[in-house]
Design an enzyme around this catalytic site. Structure first.
Site, PDB file in Angstrom:
ATOM      1  CB  SER A 108      84.717   3.029 -15.075  1.00 51.54           C
ATOM      2  OG  SER A 108      86.046   2.656 -14.797  1.00 51.54           O
ATOM      3  CE  LYS A 111      87.292   2.400 -18.539  1.00 45.98           C
ATOM      4  NZ  LYS A 111      87.440   2.509 -17.080  1.00 45.98           N
ATOM      5  CB  SER A 166      85.150  -1.079 -16.809  1.00 39.76           C
ATOM      6  OG  SER A 166      85.137   0.288 -16.549  1.00 39.76           O
TER       7      SER A 166
END
Length: 433
Positions: A108, A111, A166
């Site tokens: 993640s 991101k 997340s």
């Protein structure tokens, strides 16, 4: 954060905005290798013998790269990550690195690129009603913030879900608003290329394990550095806890009531945990954890006027919160070493910034900028930036969030007198008791 020591001779005044100049000498757009194989398989125990040299030749070598000398503290011995990097967020100097360009599954932390690509597109007060198609294709076992179909959320709500929890569900809703996942992946790959993050190949916008999806500690650090130019990115990344809209239910007398619930940032250096204290000066950025990637993390922190970025990918030590512990050790080293250690490379500017830099010679080097002590054989060893992407909308050279507004940064002569990136004062929010 104290103002940079160097003086900018020309400046543009924008309401509530502070102008600093963009950029480092233009480096290397050396073609990065295409993704080979799938990160779904267990990653190799050893890095490739030859990796990308974006940012300097030494960053393409396997193993630890650091210029130890008299007065420079020794690196911590208990860092087990497959790949890591310590860099000055303002100057872009890479103080030390270990397999910086090793292409690994990012989890993640990807991101950060998603946010840097999409944040400028939708005002925070934009409202969106979630339909079933918005949540299609979310990977099994994904981290979720708890978005419900047929409920309406603001873009501000959705970004809180992305940064704090997340939430892959929030990523998919924002992607749906951006003409779909495929279009979002395309734009993320274009933006990565604009940032010269050439180790990165995006397959899924949320960082969920996918065949061929890779990034590197170097690239993740570029994403964080670019994102931290934006005011809203800084605010989301530094938020410890927030209220998130829940599901609409029938209350007393049949009235519909929508309650909220609290969400807390999963960045343990920002929020703390039983075995990890809040790190002094931390201001973000993003963590991740998947089966293929292991634990990954990029953080930014400020102490004594120095702002450092540290990225750690996949520690081999299996202790709880190990990625944060190793990051903290590298931060500690970096703050002690800053100003003493000669850098081993640099974080490159976006293509647009490098192209706009006046006085650049045909090799892409800016006159008089110097090597910055990278130890890579002088500026002549740094590859030139390649041509800008056809779609300039993917670059950050057009508008960067600074303090209270967006500042257009093509200010000509400022590039010649200041090689610092215009990193604004960081937004830090401590957890409340």
């Amino acid at each position: 954060m104290p103002a940079p020591k160097q003086t900018v001779r020309r400046s543009l005044l924008v309401t509530s905005a502070v102008l600093s100049s963009l950029a480092l000498a233009a480096p290397a757009a050396v073609a990065a290798p295409k993704p080979s194989g799938s990160p779904s398989a267990s990653p190799s125990a050893t890095p490739p013998a030859s990796m990308s040299t974006v940012g300097g030749a030494r960053l393409g070598r396997p193993g630890t790269q650091v210029n130890l000398a008299s007065g420079v503290p020794v690196l911590p011995k208990d860092v087990t990550a497959r790949s890591w990097i310590v860099a000055d967020a303002e100057s872009g100097d890479v103080l030390a690195a270990h397999n910086a360009h090793w292409r690994l599954a990012p989890a993640s932390t990807l991101k950060m690129l998603f946010a840097d690509t999409l944040l400028p597109k939708f005002p925070g007060d934009t409202r969106h009603k979630v339909v079933p198609a918005d949540l299609a294709g979310i990977g099994s076992g994904s981290s979720m913030v708890g978005i419900k179909e047929e409920e309406t959320y603001t873009v501000h709500d959705l970004w809180l879900g992305v940064f704090l929890r997340s939430g892959n569900d929030a990523v998919h809703v924002l992607s749906a608003m951006n003409k779909g996942v495929d279009n979002t992946v395309k734009e993320m790959n274009e933006h990565a290329e604009e940032l010269q993050a050439l180790d990165t190949h995006v397959v899924s916008p949320d960082g969920y394990d996918a065949e061929g999806q890779v990034s590197s500690a170097y690239d993740l650090t570029l994403f964080a550095r670019s994102g931290m130019q934006k005011k809203d990115f800084r605010e989301y990344a530094s938020t410890v806890r927030a209220k998130f809209p829940g599901e609409t239910k029938k209350g007393k007398k049949g009235k519909k009531v929508r309650e909220s619930f609290e969400i807390q940032n999963t960045n343990r250096l920002l929020a703390g945990d039983s075995d990890v204290p809040v790190y002094q000066g931390i201001a973000g950025v993003k963590n991740g954890n998947t089966t293929n990637a292991g634990a990954t993390f990029t953080g930014v922190a400020e102490r004594g006027g120095k702002v450092l970025l540290v990225t750690v990918m996949n520690p081999e030590k299996p202790e709880h919160n190990e990625v944060y512990k190793e990051t903290a050790r590298l931060f500690d080293w970096g703050f002690k070493a800053a100003g003493k250690v000669q850098p081993v490379g640099e974080l490159v500017p976006p293509k647009g910034a490098a192209q706009a830099k006046p006085g650049a010679n045909p090799s892409g080097e800016a006159g008089g900028s110097g090597d910055g002590g990278s130890g890579t054989g002088g500026t002549g060893s740094k590859p030139a930036a390649s041509a800008p992407a056809a779609d300039g909308s993917s670059g950050i050279g057009t508008a960067l969030g600074i303090t209270g507004g967006l500042l257009v940064l093509l200010a000509g002569a400022a590039f010649l007198v200041n090689r610092r990136w215009p990193l604004p004062d960081l937004v830090r929010r401590r957890p409340r008791p």
